[in-house]
Write an enzyme that holds these catalytic residues in place. Structure first.
Site, PDB file in Angstrom:
ATOM      1  N   SER A  86      43.459 -17.172  32.610  1.00 45.80           N
ATOM      2  CA  SER A  86      43.881 -15.801  32.328  1.00 45.80           C
ATOM      3  C   SER A  86      43.676 -14.918  33.572  1.00 45.80           C
ATOM      4  O   SER A  86      44.233 -15.197  34.622  1.00 45.80           O
ATOM      5  CB  SER A  86      43.148 -15.263  31.098  1.00 45.80           C
ATOM      6  N   HIS A 190      47.728 -12.331  25.777  1.00 41.75           N
ATOM      7  CA  HIS A 190      48.634 -13.478  25.838  1.00 41.75           C
ATOM      8  C   HIS A 190      49.435 -13.661  24.552  1.00 41.75           C
ATOM      9  O   HIS A 190      49.682 -14.776  24.110  1.00 41.75           O
ATOM     10  CB  HIS A 190      47.863 -14.758  26.219  1.00 41.75           C
TER      11      HIS A 190
END
Length: 303
Positions: A86, A190
């Site tokens: 991430s 996400h």
């Protein structure tokens, strides 16, 4: 073959930056980065409480700064590959030379602010599912309206969605899942909930000077190695609203012949996954400067 990885949001803990500021030049670098992005990284990394550093706009720059400090402290090394989970992808991109460090901090500051704004629209969150079969878990999450936002491998999937959907998951776990653990994040990252952040990040990234990665750069999108700086940045932008496929990243590490994996500060999460999924690979989490000697020894053995 050595892989260097950088953790994502949720890895931060109160005071974790404190021992790193005693390294030569570290406090000056943190001050310069703080001035560049208008955020007191030293304060948040040494004095702020857990709630303060849970703030997306704070946590993300703090993690990138800590990762770059600890990676630099390892010395001039040549890993076989780099990757980040991430927001850790920005740490990895800067370490690989795709972005300058100052530009990386400016980009992650804008990323954190944009994602915080997107998260404020609806009350959302994330939770890790421990155990279970992905072929069973993923359809179950989708039935509840949740997104498998992080497919981490080693039996771990992170679900993301509204707080109501996450509450329903606690009451209705997929078959085989032992536990559902809420994560220290402030939104459903996400997922489609982050779509507004993509446009803001595109604007922030469009004029950045970029270079091709000096090391093999493995992308969260699909676990593929990315050869050009422009493609790295394009993937970084789109990834905020798309699932992290860390399982595929680890498969790529195996294909590349990984023998050792070092996770930069605040290490722990990714080495835990690697221990379960990459059998026989030596792992080391760099948590404090006390871990540097062991990390350098591992570098010398596997670079």
């Amino acid at each position: 073959m050595l892989v260097l990885v950088a953790p994502g949001q949720g890895a931060q803990t109160p005071g974790f930056l404190t021992p790193w500021l005693d390294l030569p030049g570290a406090a000056d670098r943190i001050t310069a980065w703080s001035d560049a992005i208008g955020l007191d990284l030293a304060h948040y990394g040494t004095q702020a409480d857990a709630d303060a550093i849970r703030d997306t706009a704070v946590a993300q720059p703090l993690l990138v700064a800590a990762g770059l400090l600890s990676a630099a402290a390892l010395g001039d090394i040549t890993p076989g590959a780099v990757a980040g989970h991430s927001v850790g992808e920005i740490t990895a991109a800067a370490y690989a030379g795709v972005l300058g460090e100052d530009d990386a901090l400016r980009l992650v500051r804008k990323r954190g602010l944009a994602m915080a704004d997107a998260a404020a629209v609806t009350e959302t969150g994330m939770a890790a599912l421990l155990g279970g079969d992905p072929e069973v878990t993923v359809p179950h999450l989708e039935k509840l309206g949740l997104t498998p936002a992080n497919v981490n491998g080693a039996g771990q999937i992170v679900a993301a969605g509204t707080l109501e959907q996450l509450a329903a998951l606690q009451e209705d776990k997929p078959e085989g899942v032992r536990k559902v653990v809420a994560l220290k994040v402030a939104g459903a990252f996400h997922t489609e909930h982050m779509a507004p952040a993509v446009a803001a990040l595109e604007e922030a990234a469009k004029d950045l000077p970029v270079a091709d990665p000096r090391f093999t750069y493995v992308s969260n999108r699909d676990g593929k190695a990315v050869a050009t700086g422009t493609e790295v940045i394009s993937r970084l932008v789109g990834q905020v609203a798309n699932p992290v496929r860390w399982d595929l990243c680890m498969e790529t590490f195996q294909e590349l012949g990984v023998t050792a994996l070092i996770e930069v500060c605040p290490g722990g999460t990714l080495t835990g996954l690697a221990k379960r999924a990459l059998k026989g690979v030596q792992t080391l989490a760099v948590k404090t400067p006390d871990d540097l000697d062991a990390a350098r020894a591992l570098v010398a053995e596997h670079s």
